[in-house]
Motif scaffolding. Structure first.
Motif, short mmCIF file in Angstrom:
data_model
loop_
_atom_site.label_atom_id
_atom_site.label_comp_id
_atom_site.label_asym_id
_atom_site.label_seq_id
_atom_site.Cartn_x
_atom_site.Cartn_y
_atom_site.Cartn_z
N ASP A 180 26.87 69.48 53.40
CA ASP A 180 27.63 70.73 53.49
C ASP A 180 28.00 71.04 54.94
OD1 ASP A 180 25.37 71.94 54.57
OD2 ASP A 180 25.52 73.72 53.33
N GLY A 227 26.59 80.62 54.97
CA GLY A 227 25.87 80.05 53.83
C GLY A 227 26.37 78.66 53.50
N TYR A 281 14.98 71.55 46.90
CA TYR A 281 16.11 71.19 47.77
C TYR A 281 15.53 70.75 49.10
CZ TYR A 281 20.00 72.79 50.92
OH TYR A 281 20.96 72.93 51.88
N ASN A 303 14.05 74.12 50.28
CA ASN A 303 14.45 75.35 49.61
C ASN A 303 14.02 75.25 48.15
OD1 ASN A 303 15.66 76.49 51.89
ND2 ASN A 303 17.53 75.35 51.54
N ARG A 334 15.38 76.06 45.26
CA ARG A 334 16.49 76.41 44.37
C ARG A 334 17.61 75.39 44.52
NH1 ARG A 334 19.76 77.41 48.48
NH2 ARG A 334 18.74 78.12 50.39
N GLY A 384 21.32 74.43 45.85
CA GLY A 384 22.05 74.87 47.05
C GLY A 384 23.39 75.49 46.70
N ASP A 385 23.94 76.20 47.64
CA ASP A 385 25.24 76.82 47.46
C ASP A 385 26.03 76.62 48.75
OD1 ASP A 385 27.42 78.41 46.95
OD2 ASP A 385 26.26 80.14 46.28
N PRO A 386 27.04 75.77 48.83
CA PRO A 386 27.86 75.23 47.74
C PRO A 386 27.48 73.83 47.27
CG PRO A 386 29.00 74.87 49.82
CD PRO A 386 27.68 75.53 50.15
N GLU A 387 26.28 73.32 47.56
CA GLU A 387 25.95 71.96 47.14
C GLU A 387 26.05 71.79 45.61
OE1 GLU A 387 24.40 73.77 49.35
OE2 GLU A 387 23.55 72.58 50.97
N1 GLY Z 1 24.15 75.57 51.69
C1 GLY Z 1 22.86 75.76 52.15
C2 GLY Z 1 21.90 76.31 51.18
O1 GLY Z 1 22.17 76.48 50.01
O2 GLY Z 1 20.79 76.63 51.59
#
Ligand code: GLY
Length: 434
Positions: free
Chosen positions: A215, A229, A272, A288, A290, A292-295
Protein backbone atom coordinates in the motif's frame (compact mmCIF):
# COMPACT_ATOMS: atom_id res chain seq x y z
CA UNK A 1 -23.54 -24.06 8.00
CA UNK A 2 -25.96 -22.54 5.50
CA UNK A 3 -28.56 -19.79 5.85
CA UNK A 4 -26.05 -17.76 7.82
CA UNK A 5 -27.16 -14.51 9.43
CA UNK A 6 -24.10 -12.32 9.73
CA UNK A 7 -23.34 -8.98 11.37
CA UNK A 8 -20.38 -7.04 9.96
CA UNK A 9 -18.96 -4.17 12.01
CA UNK A 10 -17.34 -1.08 10.51
CA UNK A 11 -17.92 1.57 7.89
CA UNK A 12 -14.88 1.86 5.63
CA UNK A 13 -13.68 0.60 2.28
CA UNK A 14 -12.39 -2.53 3.99
CA UNK A 15 -15.88 -3.33 5.27
CA UNK A 16 -17.41 -2.63 1.86
CA UNK A 17 -14.98 -5.12 0.31
CA UNK A 18 -15.91 -7.64 3.02
CA UNK A 19 -19.64 -7.07 2.49
CA UNK A 20 -19.25 -7.32 -1.30
CA UNK A 21 -17.43 -10.64 -1.00
CA UNK A 22 -19.73 -12.04 1.69
CA UNK A 23 -22.76 -11.17 -0.46
CA UNK A 24 -21.58 -13.69 -3.07
CA UNK A 25 -21.53 -16.55 -0.53
CA UNK A 26 -24.13 -19.26 -1.14
CA UNK A 27 -24.15 -19.80 2.64
CA UNK A 28 -25.28 -16.24 3.41
CA UNK A 29 -28.93 -15.64 4.25
CA UNK A 30 -28.85 -12.21 5.80
CA UNK A 31 -26.18 -9.55 6.25
CA UNK A 32 -26.35 -6.56 8.58
CA UNK A 33 -23.67 -3.92 8.94
CA UNK A 34 -23.13 -1.53 11.85
CA UNK A 35 -22.95 1.26 10.93
CA UNK A 36 -21.90 0.71 7.27
CA UNK A 37 -21.91 3.27 4.49
CA UNK A 38 -23.83 4.01 1.30
CA UNK A 39 -21.97 1.34 -0.69
CA UNK A 40 -22.37 -1.35 1.96
CA UNK A 41 -26.11 -0.63 1.90
CA UNK A 42 -26.21 -2.40 -1.49
CA UNK A 43 -25.30 -5.67 0.23
CA UNK A 44 -26.43 -5.33 3.84
CA UNK A 45 -29.09 -3.85 6.08
CA UNK A 46 -27.45 -0.96 7.92
CA UNK A 47 -27.79 -0.61 11.68
CA UNK A 48 -27.44 2.76 13.32
CA UNK A 49 -24.88 1.56 15.87
CA UNK A 50 -21.32 2.91 15.85
CA UNK A 51 -18.44 0.45 15.60
CA UNK A 52 -17.16 1.74 18.94
CA UNK A 53 -20.49 1.46 20.75
CA UNK A 54 -19.66 -1.85 22.38
CA UNK A 55 -22.74 -1.82 24.61
CA UNK A 56 -25.01 -1.16 21.63
CA UNK A 57 -23.40 -3.89 19.52
CA UNK A 58 -23.52 -6.49 22.27
CA UNK A 59 -27.15 -5.62 23.06
CA UNK A 60 -28.14 -5.94 19.39
CA UNK A 61 -26.27 -9.23 18.96
CA UNK A 62 -27.78 -10.62 22.16
CA UNK A 63 -31.28 -9.74 20.96
CA UNK A 64 -30.91 -10.85 17.30
CA UNK A 65 -28.51 -13.80 17.70
CA UNK A 66 -26.56 -13.58 14.41
CA UNK A 67 -24.70 -16.79 13.51
CA UNK A 68 -21.46 -14.83 13.13
CA UNK A 69 -20.12 -11.35 13.85
CA UNK A 70 -17.18 -10.13 11.75
CA UNK A 71 -15.30 -7.19 13.22
CA UNK A 72 -13.56 -4.86 10.74
CA UNK A 73 -11.71 -2.17 12.75
CA UNK A 74 -9.14 -2.74 15.49
CA UNK A 75 -10.43 -0.44 18.21
CA UNK A 76 -13.50 -2.48 19.23
CA UNK A 77 -11.30 -5.60 19.28
CA UNK A 78 -8.63 -3.94 21.43
CA UNK A 79 -11.40 -2.81 23.78
CA UNK A 80 -12.77 -6.34 24.14
CA UNK A 81 -15.74 -6.62 21.78
CA UNK A 82 -14.89 -10.21 20.83
CA UNK A 83 -14.68 -11.18 24.52
CA UNK A 84 -18.06 -9.65 25.24
CA UNK A 85 -19.75 -11.25 22.24
CA UNK A 86 -18.27 -14.63 23.12
CA UNK A 87 -19.50 -14.25 26.69
CA UNK A 88 -22.96 -13.52 25.26
CA UNK A 89 -22.78 -16.78 23.28
CA UNK A 90 -22.31 -15.11 19.87
CA UNK A 91 -19.65 -16.43 17.47
CA UNK A 92 -17.15 -13.80 16.39
CA UNK A 93 -14.40 -13.55 13.78
CA UNK A 94 -11.79 -11.27 15.29
CA UNK A 95 -9.37 -11.72 18.19
CA UNK A 96 -10.15 -11.35 21.86
CA UNK A 97 -8.58 -8.37 23.66
CA UNK A 98 -5.61 -10.39 24.93
CA UNK A 99 -4.71 -11.37 21.35
CA UNK A 100 -5.56 -7.96 19.87
CA UNK A 101 -2.72 -6.59 22.03
CA UNK A 102 -0.49 -7.54 19.09
CA UNK A 103 -1.81 -4.27 17.64
CA UNK A 104 -2.88 -2.57 20.85
CA UNK A 105 0.54 -2.60 22.55
CA UNK A 106 3.87 -2.30 20.75
CA UNK A 107 5.67 -3.17 23.99
CA UNK A 108 3.62 -6.36 24.40
CA UNK A 109 4.41 -7.48 20.85
CA UNK A 110 8.14 -6.77 20.99
CA UNK A 111 8.44 -8.46 24.38
CA UNK A 112 6.38 -11.49 23.29
CA UNK A 113 8.55 -11.94 20.20
CA UNK A 114 11.74 -11.53 22.24
CA UNK A 115 10.56 -14.09 24.85
CA UNK A 116 10.00 -16.65 22.11
CA UNK A 117 13.22 -16.02 20.20
CA UNK A 118 11.33 -14.33 17.37
CA UNK A 119 12.63 -10.81 17.96
CA UNK A 120 13.80 -9.26 14.76
CA UNK A 121 14.85 -5.82 15.78
CA UNK A 122 16.56 -4.05 18.61
CA UNK A 123 14.11 -2.28 20.91
CA UNK A 124 13.65 -0.88 24.39
CA UNK A 125 10.54 0.04 26.37
CA UNK A 126 10.34 3.14 28.60
CA UNK A 127 7.85 4.54 31.05
CA UNK A 128 9.82 7.71 31.81
CA UNK A 129 11.02 10.31 29.32
CA UNK A 130 14.45 10.88 30.87
CA UNK A 131 15.59 7.28 30.35
CA UNK A 132 13.95 7.17 26.92
CA UNK A 133 15.90 10.23 25.80
CA UNK A 134 19.15 8.96 27.28
CA UNK A 135 18.69 5.74 25.27
CA UNK A 136 18.04 7.72 22.11
CA UNK A 137 21.20 9.78 22.62
CA UNK A 138 23.18 6.58 23.16
CA UNK A 139 21.83 4.91 20.01
CA UNK A 140 21.76 7.94 17.72
CA UNK A 141 19.55 8.56 14.70
CA UNK A 142 17.77 7.50 12.57
CA UNK A 143 15.62 5.81 15.18
CA UNK A 144 11.94 4.93 15.58
CA UNK A 145 9.81 6.10 18.50
CA UNK A 146 6.40 4.51 19.00
CA UNK A 147 3.63 5.31 21.44
CA UNK A 148 2.89 1.93 23.00
CA UNK A 149 -0.89 2.01 22.65
CA UNK A 150 -3.55 2.80 20.10
CA UNK A 151 -2.79 6.36 18.94
CA UNK A 152 -5.22 6.62 16.01
CA UNK A 153 -2.49 5.74 13.51
CA UNK A 154 -0.33 8.73 14.53
CA UNK A 155 1.80 7.11 17.21
CA UNK A 156 4.91 6.27 15.18
CA UNK A 157 7.78 8.65 14.51
CA UNK A 158 10.62 7.68 12.22
CA UNK A 159 13.08 10.29 13.47
CA UNK A 160 16.01 11.26 11.28
CA UNK A 161 17.69 13.21 14.10
CA UNK A 162 18.12 12.69 17.85
CA UNK A 163 16.34 16.01 18.47
CA UNK A 164 13.28 14.88 16.50
CA UNK A 165 13.15 11.62 18.43
CA UNK A 166 13.48 13.39 21.78
CA UNK A 167 10.76 15.85 20.83
CA UNK A 168 8.38 12.99 19.99
CA UNK A 169 9.14 11.35 23.35
CA UNK A 170 8.11 14.63 25.02
CA UNK A 171 4.95 14.87 22.97
CA UNK A 172 3.98 11.33 24.00
CA UNK A 173 5.11 11.29 27.62
CA UNK A 174 5.12 14.90 28.80
CA UNK A 175 2.47 16.63 26.63
CA UNK A 176 0.51 13.34 26.56
CA UNK A 177 -0.96 14.09 23.12
CA UNK A 178 -2.10 10.47 22.84
CA UNK A 179 -3.32 10.21 26.44
CA UNK A 180 -2.57 6.87 28.13
CA UNK A 181 -1.53 5.34 24.76
CA UNK A 182 1.69 7.37 24.92
CA UNK A 183 2.56 6.91 28.60
CA UNK A 184 4.86 4.06 27.58
CA UNK A 185 7.06 4.41 24.50
CA UNK A 186 8.92 1.80 22.52
CA UNK A 187 12.14 2.79 20.82
CA UNK A 188 13.24 0.63 17.93
CA UNK A 189 16.09 0.49 15.47
CA UNK A 190 15.23 1.96 12.10
CA UNK A 191 14.94 -0.58 9.28
CA UNK A 192 15.15 0.23 5.58
CA UNK A 193 13.58 -1.45 2.58
CA UNK A 194 10.36 -1.82 0.65
CA UNK A 195 7.30 -2.54 2.75
CA UNK A 196 4.50 -4.95 2.03
CA UNK A 197 1.63 -6.59 3.85
CA UNK A 198 1.03 -10.26 4.47
CA UNK A 199 -2.28 -11.12 6.09
CA UNK A 200 -3.37 -14.52 7.28
CA UNK A 201 -6.56 -16.17 8.43
CA UNK A 202 -5.96 -18.08 11.63
CA UNK A 203 -7.94 -20.17 14.10
CA UNK A 204 -5.16 -19.96 16.66
CA UNK A 205 -3.35 -22.98 15.27
CA UNK A 206 -3.58 -23.18 11.49
CA UNK A 207 -2.38 -20.15 9.57
CA UNK A 208 -3.65 -19.65 6.01
CA UNK A 209 -1.96 -16.80 4.14
CA UNK A 210 -3.82 -14.43 1.89
CA UNK A 211 -2.13 -13.05 -1.20
CA UNK A 212 0.28 -10.20 -0.34
CA UNK A 213 -0.24 -6.54 -1.09
CA UNK A 214 1.63 -3.26 -1.02
CA UNK A 215 0.00 0.00 0.00
CA UNK A 216 0.86 3.68 -0.26
CA UNK A 217 0.84 5.40 3.11
CA UNK A 218 1.92 8.94 2.19
CA UNK A 219 -0.62 11.36 0.80
CA UNK A 220 1.47 12.69 -2.10
CA UNK A 221 2.88 11.28 -5.33
CA UNK A 222 6.41 9.97 -4.98
CA UNK A 223 5.70 9.09 -1.31
CA UNK A 224 5.69 12.67 -0.07
CA UNK A 225 3.64 14.47 2.57
CA UNK A 226 2.03 13.16 5.73
CA UNK A 227 1.02 9.59 6.43
CA UNK A 228 -2.56 8.54 5.79
CA UNK A 229 -4.59 5.38 6.34
CA UNK A 230 -3.53 4.38 2.81
CA UNK A 231 -3.99 6.11 -0.55
CA UNK A 232 -3.94 3.04 -2.76
CA UNK A 233 -2.75 -0.51 -3.00
CA UNK A 234 -1.94 -3.37 -5.30
CA UNK A 235 -1.59 -7.14 -5.22
CA UNK A 236 0.48 -9.26 -5.79
CA UNK A 237 3.84 -7.72 -4.81
CA UNK A 238 6.50 -8.15 -7.52
CA UNK A 239 9.34 -7.35 -5.13
CA UNK A 240 8.30 -10.19 -2.75
CA UNK A 241 9.47 -13.55 -4.07
CA UNK A 242 7.77 -16.84 -3.16
CA UNK A 243 10.60 -17.96 -0.91
CA UNK A 244 10.54 -14.77 1.16
CA UNK A 245 6.73 -14.92 1.36
CA UNK A 246 6.89 -18.51 2.62
CA UNK A 247 9.63 -17.58 5.09
CA UNK A 248 7.54 -14.78 6.60
CA UNK A 249 4.47 -17.01 6.91
CA UNK A 250 6.16 -20.12 8.30
CA UNK A 251 9.09 -18.64 10.24
CA UNK A 252 7.57 -15.45 11.61
CA UNK A 253 3.75 -15.31 11.52
CA UNK A 254 3.00 -18.96 12.29
CA UNK A 255 5.45 -18.98 15.26
CA UNK A 256 3.91 -15.73 16.53
CA UNK A 257 0.48 -17.39 16.65
CA UNK A 258 2.08 -20.38 18.37
CA UNK A 259 3.87 -18.10 20.85
CA UNK A 260 0.53 -16.59 21.82
CA UNK A 261 -1.00 -20.06 22.14
CA UNK A 262 1.90 -21.13 24.37
CA UNK A 263 1.00 -18.24 26.65
CA UNK A 264 -2.64 -19.31 26.72
CA UNK A 265 -3.95 -16.83 24.13
CA UNK A 266 -5.84 -18.22 21.13
CA UNK A 267 -5.79 -15.81 18.19
CA UNK A 268 -8.87 -16.18 15.97
CA UNK A 269 -9.21 -13.75 13.12
CA UNK A 270 -7.10 -11.98 10.56
CA UNK A 271 -3.51 -11.24 11.53
CA UNK A 272 -1.85 -8.52 9.48
CA UNK A 273 1.93 -8.38 9.31
CA UNK A 274 3.54 -5.18 8.04
CA UNK A 275 6.75 -6.52 6.57
CA UNK A 276 9.88 -4.67 5.52
CA UNK A 277 12.26 -6.28 3.05
CA UNK A 278 15.67 -5.29 4.41
CA UNK A 279 19.01 -6.24 2.85
CA UNK A 280 19.38 -8.68 5.79
CA UNK A 281 16.05 -10.36 5.05
CA UNK A 282 12.38 -9.74 5.82
CA UNK A 283 11.43 -8.25 9.18
CA UNK A 284 7.96 -7.71 10.69
CA UNK A 285 7.57 -4.00 11.41
CA UNK A 286 4.19 -4.30 13.10
CA UNK A 287 1.24 -6.58 13.61
CA UNK A 288 -2.35 -5.48 13.21
CA UNK A 289 -5.28 -7.50 14.52
CA UNK A 290 -7.58 -7.07 11.51
CA UNK A 291 -7.86 -6.86 7.74
CA UNK A 292 -6.00 -3.86 6.24
CA UNK A 293 -7.59 -0.89 4.57
CA UNK A 294 -7.13 -0.53 1.55
CA UNK A 295 -5.26 -3.88 1.43
CA UNK A 296 -8.53 -5.81 1.72
CA UNK A 297 -9.85 -4.04 -1.39
CA UNK A 298 -7.11 -5.65 -3.53
CA UNK A 299 -6.92 -9.00 -1.75
CA UNK A 300 -10.57 -10.07 -1.67
CA UNK A 301 -11.18 -9.55 -5.42
CA UNK A 302 -8.45 -12.17 -5.93
CA UNK A 303 -10.11 -14.70 -3.58
CA UNK A 304 -11.93 -17.32 -5.63
CA UNK A 305 -13.18 -19.30 -2.63
CA UNK A 306 -16.11 -18.54 -0.37
CA UNK A 307 -14.95 -16.05 2.28
CA UNK A 308 -17.77 -16.94 4.66
CA UNK A 309 -16.76 -20.60 4.62
CA UNK A 310 -13.18 -19.63 5.55
CA UNK A 311 -14.27 -17.35 8.38
CA UNK A 312 -16.68 -19.98 9.73
CA UNK A 313 -13.89 -22.56 9.65
CA UNK A 314 -11.58 -20.19 11.54
CA UNK A 315 -14.15 -19.59 14.25
CA UNK A 316 -14.85 -23.33 14.47
CA UNK A 317 -11.14 -24.20 14.77
CA UNK A 318 -11.31 -26.08 11.44
CA UNK A 319 -9.05 -23.98 9.20
CA UNK A 320 -6.88 -27.00 8.40
CA UNK A 321 -9.84 -28.32 6.36
CA UNK A 322 -9.93 -25.26 4.09
CA UNK A 323 -7.82 -24.54 1.00
CA UNK A 324 -8.55 -21.02 -0.25
CA UNK A 325 -8.04 -20.56 -3.97
CA UNK A 326 -6.58 -17.31 -5.26
CA UNK A 327 -6.62 -15.87 -8.75
CA UNK A 328 -3.34 -15.00 -10.49
CA UNK A 329 -4.78 -11.72 -11.71
CA UNK A 330 -3.41 -8.32 -10.72
CA UNK A 331 -5.51 -5.96 -8.65
CA UNK A 332 -5.08 -2.20 -8.18
CA UNK A 333 -7.03 0.14 -5.89
CA UNK A 334 -6.83 3.94 -6.14
CA UNK A 335 -8.25 5.82 -3.16
CA UNK A 336 -10.23 8.96 -3.98
CA UNK A 337 -10.08 11.28 -0.98
CA UNK A 338 -11.54 14.58 0.15
CA UNK A 339 -9.15 17.46 -0.57
CA UNK A 340 -7.21 18.31 2.60
CA UNK A 341 -7.15 14.74 3.96
CA UNK A 342 -5.42 13.62 6.22
CA UNK A 343 -5.80 17.07 7.82
CA UNK A 344 -8.99 19.17 7.68
CA UNK A 345 -11.43 18.44 4.86
CA UNK A 346 -15.03 19.22 3.96
CA UNK A 347 -17.88 16.73 3.82
CA UNK A 348 -21.24 16.62 2.05
CA UNK A 349 -19.93 16.94 -1.54
CA UNK A 350 -22.14 15.29 -4.16
CA UNK A 351 -20.50 12.29 -5.84
CA UNK A 352 -21.29 11.43 -9.45
CA UNK A 353 -20.13 8.89 -12.01
CA UNK A 354 -19.84 5.69 -9.96
CA UNK A 355 -22.32 3.89 -12.24
CA UNK A 356 -20.27 4.88 -15.32
CA UNK A 357 -17.07 3.74 -13.63
CA UNK A 358 -18.55 0.36 -12.76
CA UNK A 359 -19.58 -0.22 -16.37
CA UNK A 360 -15.90 -0.76 -17.10
CA UNK A 361 -14.81 -4.39 -17.21
CA UNK A 362 -13.46 -5.77 -13.92
CA UNK A 363 -13.98 -2.55 -11.99
CA UNK A 364 -15.61 -2.30 -8.58
CA UNK A 365 -15.91 0.88 -6.57
CA UNK A 366 -15.67 0.32 -2.82
CA UNK A 367 -17.20 3.05 -0.69
CA UNK A 368 -15.45 4.38 2.40
CA UNK A 369 -16.61 7.85 3.50
CA UNK A 370 -19.95 8.04 1.69
CA UNK A 371 -23.53 8.63 2.81
CA UNK A 372 -26.97 9.20 1.31
CA UNK A 373 -28.38 12.68 1.88
CA UNK A 374 -31.74 13.75 0.42
CA UNK A 375 -31.51 10.96 -2.15
CA UNK A 376 -28.00 11.92 -3.25
CA UNK A 377 -24.68 10.22 -2.66
CA UNK A 378 -22.35 12.55 -0.77
CA UNK A 379 -18.90 12.44 0.81
CA UNK A 380 -18.77 11.83 4.55
CA UNK A 381 -15.12 11.10 5.30
CA UNK A 382 -11.48 11.65 4.34
CA UNK A 383 -11.06 8.55 2.25
CA UNK A 384 -14.19 8.46 0.10
CA UNK A 385 -13.87 5.65 -2.47
CA UNK A 386 -11.51 2.81 -3.29
CA UNK A 387 -11.67 2.44 -7.05
CA UNK A 388 -10.51 -1.09 -7.75
CA UNK A 389 -9.75 -3.00 -10.93
CA UNK A 390 -8.52 -6.45 -11.88
CA UNK A 391 -6.48 -7.25 -14.98
CA UNK A 392 -4.24 -9.94 -16.38
CA UNK A 393 -1.32 -7.51 -16.01
CA UNK A 394 -0.62 -4.59 -13.69
CA UNK A 395 -0.67 -2.29 -16.72
CA UNK A 396 -4.25 -3.33 -17.55
CA UNK A 397 -5.49 -3.29 -13.96
CA UNK A 398 -3.92 0.12 -13.37
CA UNK A 399 -5.28 1.72 -16.52
CA UNK A 400 -8.76 0.34 -15.77
CA UNK A 401 -8.62 1.74 -12.25
CA UNK A 402 -7.53 5.20 -13.41
CA UNK A 403 -10.08 5.20 -16.28
CA UNK A 404 -12.74 4.47 -13.64
CA UNK A 405 -11.38 7.25 -11.41
CA UNK A 406 -11.65 9.70 -14.32
CA UNK A 407 -15.39 8.95 -14.61
CA UNK A 408 -16.10 9.84 -10.96
CA UNK A 409 -16.19 13.33 -9.58
CA UNK A 410 -16.88 15.30 -6.46
CA UNK A 411 -15.77 18.78 -5.45
CA UNK A 412 -12.19 18.97 -4.08
CA UNK A 413 -11.51 15.33 -4.92
CA UNK A 414 -7.89 14.27 -4.51
CA UNK A 415 -6.05 11.08 -5.46
CA UNK A 416 -2.50 9.97 -6.08
CA UNK A 417 -1.50 9.55 -9.72
CA UNK A 418 1.29 7.01 -9.17
CA UNK A 419 -0.49 4.06 -7.57
CA UNK A 420 0.94 0.74 -8.84
CA UNK A 421 3.34 2.49 -11.19
CA UNK A 422 6.30 0.65 -9.66
CA UNK A 423 4.44 -2.67 -10.09
CA UNK A 424 3.89 -1.88 -13.78
CA UNK A 425 7.58 -1.01 -14.09
CA UNK A 426 8.62 -4.21 -12.29
CA UNK A 427 6.36 -6.18 -14.60
CA UNK A 428 7.84 -4.65 -17.73
CA UNK A 429 11.41 -5.17 -16.45
CA UNK A 430 10.48 -8.80 -15.81
CA UNK A 431 9.16 -9.14 -19.35
CA UNK A 432 12.42 -7.78 -20.69
CA UNK A 433 14.35 -10.39 -18.69
CA UNK A 434 12.23 -13.38 -19.72
N1 GLY B 1 -3.28 0.40 5.28
C1 GLY B 1 -2.71 0.22 6.52
C2 GLY B 1 -3.54 -0.47 7.52
O1 GLY B 1 -4.62 -0.96 7.27
O2 GLY B 1 -3.13 -0.53 8.68
Amino acid sequence: MNDMRVLLIGSGGREHALAWKLASSPALKELWCAPGNAGIARHARLLDIAAEDLDGLVAWATAHRPDLVIVGPERPLIRGLADRLTAAGVAVYGPQAAAARLEGSKAFTNELLARHGLGQKEFAVFTDPVSAKAYIRRKGAPIVVKADGDAFGKGVKVASTVAEAEEFVDRCMVDKIFGPAGETVVIEECLFGQECTIKVFTDGETVLPMVPSQDYKRVGDGDTGPNTGGMGCYSPVPVLDEQTFAYVVTRIIQPTVRALADEGIRYVGTLYAGVILTPKGPRVLEYNCRFGDPETQVVLPRLESDLLEILQAAVGGRLQEVRPQWSDRRCVCVVMASGGYPEEYEKGKIITGIGDAEELEDVVVFHAGTAQRDGQLVTSGGRVLGVTALGNSFATARSRAYEAVSRISFEKCYYRRDIALRAVEAESNDERVT
